[in-house]
Design an enzyme around this catalytic site. Sequence first.
Site, PDB file in Angstrom:
ATOM      1  N   ASP A 124      25.560   2.869 -18.306  1.00  0.00           N
ATOM      2  CA  ASP A 124      25.086   1.818 -17.409  1.00  0.00           C
ATOM      3  C   ASP A 124      24.035   0.993 -18.162  1.00  0.00           C
ATOM      4  O   ASP A 124      23.307   1.529 -19.003  1.00  0.00           O
ATOM      5  CB  ASP A 124      24.464   2.462 -16.161  1.00  0.00           C
TER       6      ASP A 124
ATOM      7  N   HIS B 173      21.333  -0.126 -17.208  1.00  0.00           N
ATOM      8  CA  HIS B 173      19.974   0.286 -16.861  1.00  0.00           C
ATOM      9  C   HIS B 173      19.743   1.741 -17.279  1.00  0.00           C
ATOM     10  O   HIS B 173      20.670   2.550 -17.244  1.00  0.00           O
ATOM     11  CB  HIS B 173      19.750   0.169 -15.347  1.00  0.00           C
TER      12      HIS B 173
ATOM     13  N   ASP C 123      27.670  -2.708 -15.805  1.00  0.00           N
ATOM     14  CA  ASP C 123      26.826  -3.903 -15.734  1.00  0.00           C
ATOM     15  C   ASP C 123      26.369  -4.391 -17.111  1.00  0.00           C
ATOM     16  O   ASP C 123      25.592  -5.336 -17.201  1.00  0.00           O
ATOM     17  CB  ASP C 123      25.627  -3.676 -14.798  1.00  0.00           C
TER      18      ASP C 123
ATOM     19  N   HIS D  50      19.415   6.353 -10.734  1.00  0.00           N
ATOM     20  CA  HIS D  50      17.977   6.040 -10.617  1.00  0.00           C
ATOM     21  C   HIS D  50      17.240   6.980  -9.661  1.00  0.00           C
ATOM     22  O   HIS D  50      16.002   6.971  -9.628  1.00  0.00           O
ATOM     23  CB  HIS D  50      17.769   4.599 -10.141  1.00  0.00           C
TER      24      HIS D  50
HETATM   25 ZN   LIG Z   1      22.893  -0.469 -13.683  1.00  0.00          ZN
END
Ligand SMILES: [Zn+2]
Length: 375
Positions: free
Chosen positions: A192, A194, A279, A155
Amino acid sequence: MVDVAGGADYVHDDFDSSTAPVLFDNIRAAMPSVGYVYDPLYLEHGTSGHPEEPARLQSVMSHLKESGVLRELSQIRARDATPADLELVHSRELIARVRGTAGGGGGWLDPDTYVVSRSYEAAIRSAGGVLAATDAVLDGEIASAFCLVRPPGHHATPDRAMGFCLFNNVAIAAAHALERRGLERVAIVDFDVHHGNGTQDTFYAEPRVLYVSSHQYPFYPGTGHWRETGDGRGEGTIANLPLPFGCGREEYLHAYREVVAPLVRRFQPQFLFVSAGFDAHFADPLAQMRLDTRSYYEIASLIKSMADELCEGRIVYTLEGGYAHTALAWSVRACIDSLLGKELAEDPLGDGPGIAGPDIDALLAAVKRAQGLGS
Ligand SMILES: [Zn+2]
């Protein structure tokens, strides 16, 4: 004449050097071909009550030790990323901000992202760990590696730390491979749950990096629509699979076979990086996907077969998210087992819920159209 005192009785003057490759191959065959990066400094970045905690990595290391998998791997010593390494991706202002916040005893860079006094040291060793693994693979010391690092990175944008991430470990290593090691094309696959907005931002106009992400959407951080495909000379080198919540093994494997594999194959990377967050596991508390350990093993096996086909098996995995500790440990191990060419081990959590997942055919068709892939 044998010189016993010199201990050289195995040296023969008539040694035929053309037989040397046999010995060399034997030595190489005995060396573990899969490496890992871990450093206890990674445990010193932590604050109570936060899901991105040192115990994540401790659970992975305990499992790898107890299962004996760690003994099958070569440890790669992490180095510290230098300011010049960080500046391959990040602004001096961001680097100074992370360093200054840590030096001042810590603080929050956004509502999710903490810094404690040792966080700068941990973050540069995290980025440096991925750099060391990348160099070890490029130097032929190992075939592939898994970097058990934290803080995570995907991120972090060039000028902003966010989403638990301080510096973008995988982006720094990819930039290093291009700028300093002479590679012309590298791919980053990010599973991931996200979207890796920081990695996407870094390489949005970069034609030498293919970034492919599968992620829950809409979800944090809000980016990652399939219409985001890169810009300028980098147009067509960003590929997003914004998956609806509830996807399980079947949907992911369908997406990886139908879209991710053809995109990577078309790009012909010389090196594969994986932003490996776990995740999307059904046990994870932060997201709503339904992968299980077997899913990660099968995705990892697909990635390995692409790397074997396209880039001599050169893969570096970098740990991103994953907040259910048992699921994280077994899923990391599943990816390592795939690199080692081993069977999947049975895990205590078992298969994901046997519920039919959402229909993603229309979505995959849209992604293929946006990417110019034939259907
Ligand atoms: Zn994540």
